[in-house]
Design an enzyme around this catalytic site. Structure first.
Site, PDB file in Angstrom:
ATOM      1  N   GLY B 134       0.819  -1.203   0.000  1.00  0.00           N
ATOM      2  CA  GLY B 134       0.000   0.000   0.000  1.00  0.00           C
ATOM      3  C   GLY B 134       0.858   1.259   0.000  1.00  0.00           C
ATOM      4  O   GLY B 134       2.061   1.213   0.287  1.00  0.00           O
ATOM      5  N   CYS B 135       0.241   2.375  -0.316  1.00  0.00           N
ATOM      6  CA  CYS B 135       1.003   3.631  -0.473  1.00  0.00           C
ATOM      7  C   CYS B 135       1.507   4.152   0.865  1.00  0.00           C
ATOM      8  O   CYS B 135       2.712   4.381   1.036  1.00  0.00           O
ATOM      9  CB  CYS B 135       0.155   4.671  -1.201  1.00  0.00           C
ATOM     10  N   PHE B 136       0.599   4.366   1.839  1.00  0.00           N
ATOM     11  CA  PHE B 136       1.067   4.789   3.164  1.00  0.00           C
ATOM     12  C   PHE B 136       2.042   3.744   3.726  1.00  0.00           C
ATOM     13  O   PHE B 136       3.050   4.084   4.339  1.00  0.00           O
ATOM     14  CB  PHE B 136      -0.117   4.923   4.131  1.00  0.00           C
ATOM     15  N   ALA B 137       1.720   2.473   3.507  1.00  0.00           N
ATOM     16  CA  ALA B 137       2.561   1.398   4.049  1.00  0.00           C
ATOM     17  C   ALA B 137       3.976   1.475   3.487  1.00  0.00           C
ATOM     18  O   ALA B 137       4.955   1.216   4.197  1.00  0.00           O
ATOM     19  CB  ALA B 137       1.929   0.038   3.736  1.00  0.00           C
ATOM     20  N   THR B 138       4.101   1.834   2.216  1.00  0.00           N
ATOM     21  CA  THR B 138       5.433   1.945   1.624  1.00  0.00           C
ATOM     22  C   THR B 138       6.218   3.076   2.272  1.00  0.00           C
ATOM     23  O   THR B 138       7.372   2.899   2.703  1.00  0.00           O
ATOM     24  CB  THR B 138       5.310   2.189   0.104  1.00  0.00           C
TER      25      THR B 138
END
Lengths: 325, 325, 325, 325
Positions: B134-138
């Site tokens: 995921g984007c935030f996760a990255t």
């Protein structure tokens, strides 16, 4: 009519004072002082004044005005008052940070009162010299003081806040260039913002055993006006108990309200309001506090304080139409 | 040339894949599947494709493509793969969150690998089925993993991150209406964002005794692209020691770099980069991590993973010109 | 590899050249000249270069580079070339307006070719000295030249165009301050923009009896990149006939395309494209022409010209991913 | 207090009316009608009303209010008045376009007056039924009427105007999605905008021999509020003569002013003003006219008309603080 003088008339906060005062029913602009613009029409600088105000900037003060607003860079209020003398009847409202801290509050025999109305309205009513709170400091204190008054700030407080580009003043700089700021985001002064001093002072005034840390991350948003602050700390009660505490604390507040719904910044832009929202998750209370940095965070609150000092209704001239879009 | 199929072709991440693939030297678009747009030119939806691509959307899949990208709403990848069969030689890269957690990773005999290249490049190289992060996760993992690998995440981590409006997908909603979002700011899903699962999973993979809390406040910014994340936690070492740890961790990374200077979001917009900055104050380390949510946070990383899976240079087709302004 | 020198390295157009050249397969940066920044890393100014480029600015030129790009304020290219000598083998591409007009094209024995590829690709291929067109001039000429070639510009042409804040250069000014420009709109230089000279020159080159007026209103938009230009004039034919004329004129163009659909600016942002749309109403043809002012309007077109001059594919290094959002 | 009813209470213009009326000293909200929101607090939709207004939307009208504002989609005012009956004493102000043209002005025995105060203040004062002008129509008429009154519009008029996203209404659409509109620019309805009808009608009212063409290009800007219109036509006099004409025409206007300086949109945002600037070049007069589309272009002008109809000072409740930043 209350005769008003403004010092430092070309900046953002002076512009906002002028916008507010031209339709204030009990006050009128006596002079707007700006050495760099003296002789120019005010509407050459504050260009929305075309059609609304014919006055020119002056480099001469009238020492007998009823109230003087100082809109100077931090540190310059002291210098200005050392160089210029005003009547003993002239009340002074300083929008800078020269007199906000206890250690700085006495100057030339004058005692400046830290003037957050929600903290000490009655003290302001009888004051002659006012230190108007900082913008971040206003948003953050209004988020914390109800808990402090109840002695409930017993753990570290984590704060993230975003301010608009007007927060950086009118001077041209790399980080206020449109091409830089447009669609951008960044932080500055992490953990060390100068407003922490007045925030800690007010919190300790209400909760004298406060010894936790206030951890504050200030950010630069890509908008012009407003502060959106989120604060969280440990809290044992329910969100309903929290709301009761905040609603009780703000029951007499004319501009600070508790919202049951999630907040977004534009609810307060171009108003003198502060809106507060409370949310509980596991052991933490999340407090959102939003203001317009130039109004409740500066010039609007300054007029609010003027109203209190002169015995007017607190809301006089401050029933502003929100921009909203 | 690697033959590529894209499922869910009208959304943001599919659009970005198309933009990347039209100039990728080793891959070509075989089909772009979109039931709602079948028969229309792709350039009717992704309108920057005028002059660049004549292909039409299709509602028929080619089951023999070399690689399939799933760009579907969360939960829909499982449904799509249940309804459609592909060759055993077809590699699959899922940009949704259906297969990111350990408990979800096996589906119909296929094992999906969680594919953050900086975490486990070699595992990705031999994988056939990929769960793209995921984007935030990255952004957040790239800020935390170097400390986790050293076993240094021993206190709560406080995270504040802002994402652009593309993070909310193409569907029309009140909070993506221009008049609402323009010059606005707000938060959503405080402390409970769904990406916390994959973040905690990766941190624990590197630091198995990790038992602190990751406290995450996600915000909606008034820009279209990018994630700006700040993270802080207790850290005993110096900032130089921290930089050494991060630079060592990322010494082979093609897209993740440690910056000695403060960061601002537009340094990475329209690139596949992640930039990291480290700052120390009192006992806390402040980590800034910035990415483009649609590239390093989604489609760029998906192509990076494709490159790894097919034995190409990791940077193939990903040397993108930053927009910067 | 073609060795490239850049003069005036701290500005917007130099930054874009650097962004393009770091991944150009046939050219490499030999030096980037900036007296004010000499000794500093390029990534201190063009901050997206962190992780991409380690080079420093220099105040020493290499007189033997293969090609020199001049990115100086208008009038300063002449001064620079008077003060500095380069090899006879060094090709020069001037991004300023010093050599664009017929009367200015010969300097120190060098003849500068006005280098709009769609106008005179073959002349550019054999040129050694290039005057790169202006940004507004590029958008407007690409909208007018097909009609001029057919001798069909026989009435006044009315043009309204909006440019982004990068059009005003990097210097700080009141009208590029974020708080001024955000959500604002204004015009400048009505009817007298300096690009009218080169526009009239090219129109007359294709239609030698042209004696109508080109009436041009340039505007400042609140975005950073791009030019959106609408042009209308009397036209007797049908819109299909107009399309045929334009498509024929641009049949070999690598970056200029006729769109059947209405246009919006972001279709071309961060690309080297020009998109053209045609619409007929009563007796008027309405032509829309959109470009990225820094790419097709400046640095992208400069690289396109470099490619032509060195016998490369015109699109080399210019297959750029659109930002689009 | 004037009792006010609002129909179509969830839209932009209704929201602005509510914002204006809550601090209007002579009027008060009696009901706000919205079938889709009946029973909900108004502050759930117009969220800046938190702390300012406790009223709920209703689906029941009070047929005896003093004045009714219709804030409905075009064509729906007729339908609403056919389905609902009000007292003969109820004045009606329609913000839609149902009654603006001569051919439409009589409905059910009621005659609607086209209510641009600068055109026919006295007629408005004695009217009971009002057709409030369109937003573009207001900006453009205020730019043209002084010349029309002098019989000086004898050639084609070329108009380019940009409007904010609120101009498109609250409904969700592709071109009001934040990711589309952010940093974008486009046009719509070239040469055929529906406001041309009322513009031509008013121009002909003042200059009965007017037979030139008004050529109008409307554009969508990436801001939320405001209209920036530039108009040019042939004019034989000097710019001073033009200014004299305009200043004479607007000498009694309370909100329309001629500025000697160039204009930018934010001078009028969140005010009821129109600012006009005049510039002469060769044989052409360039007229700039700027308004806030929701205020002088809709709800502000509606309140201005209400004030005139009820014999109040024209400026009552309309001395608004400009946002400016």
């Amino acid at each position: 009519m209350i005769q008003v003088g403004i010092i430092g008339g070309a900046g953002y906060t002076a512009g906002e004072l002028i916008r507010l005062l031209i339709s204030h029913p009990k006050a009128e602009l006596n002079f707007v002082f700006s050495t760099s613009n003296a002789g120019n029409k005010i509407s050459k600088v504050h260009q929305d004044m075309v059609g609304s105000l014919d006055l020119e900037f002056t480099d001469t003060v009238n020492p007998n005005v009823d109230v003087l607003f100082l809109c100077l860079g931090h540190g310059n209020s002291v210098k200005f008052l050392e160089a210029n003398t005003f009547s003993d009847n002239t009340k002074i409202i300083d929008l800078g940070n020269d007199f906000r801290l206890e250690k700085d509050k006495v100057f030339n025999g004058k005692t400046f009162v830290y003037a957050l109305p929600e903290l000490q309205r009655d003290v302001i009513k009888s004051a002659n010299y006012i230190a108007n709170p900082g913008c971040f400091a206003t948003a953050i204190q209004l988020g914390l003081l109800p808990l402090a008054e109840q002695g409930l700030l017993n753990n570290d407080v984590h704060i993230n806040a975003v301010t608009g580009a007007t927060g950086a003043g009118t001077s041209l700089s790399a980080t206020t260039h449109y091409t830089w700021r447009d669609n951008n985001f960044s932080y500055y002064k992490p953990f060390t913002h100068q407003h922490l001093g007045e925030i800690n002072q007010s919190v300790s005034q209400l909760q004298d055993d406060f010894d936790s840390e206030i951890i504050f991350m200030p950010n630069r948003g890509n908008f012009s006006r407003g502060i959106f602050a989120t604060l969280y700390t440990d809290f044992e009660g329910t969100v309903e108990e929290a709301k009761d505490i905040y609603k009780a604390f703000y029951k007499d507040a004319e501009f600070t309200f508790v919202s049951d719904e999630n907040l977004h910044l534009k609810q307060v832009v171009n108003t003198n309001k502060c809106l507060i929202h409370l949310h509980k998750h596991n052991g933490k209370i999340l407090i959102t506090s939003i203001i317009d940095n130039l109004l409740k965070g500066a010039s609007g609150q300054a007029i609010q304080n003027m109203n209190l000092m002169f015995g007017l209704e607190e809301t006089t001239g401050l029933q502003l139409k929100a921009t909203y879009f």
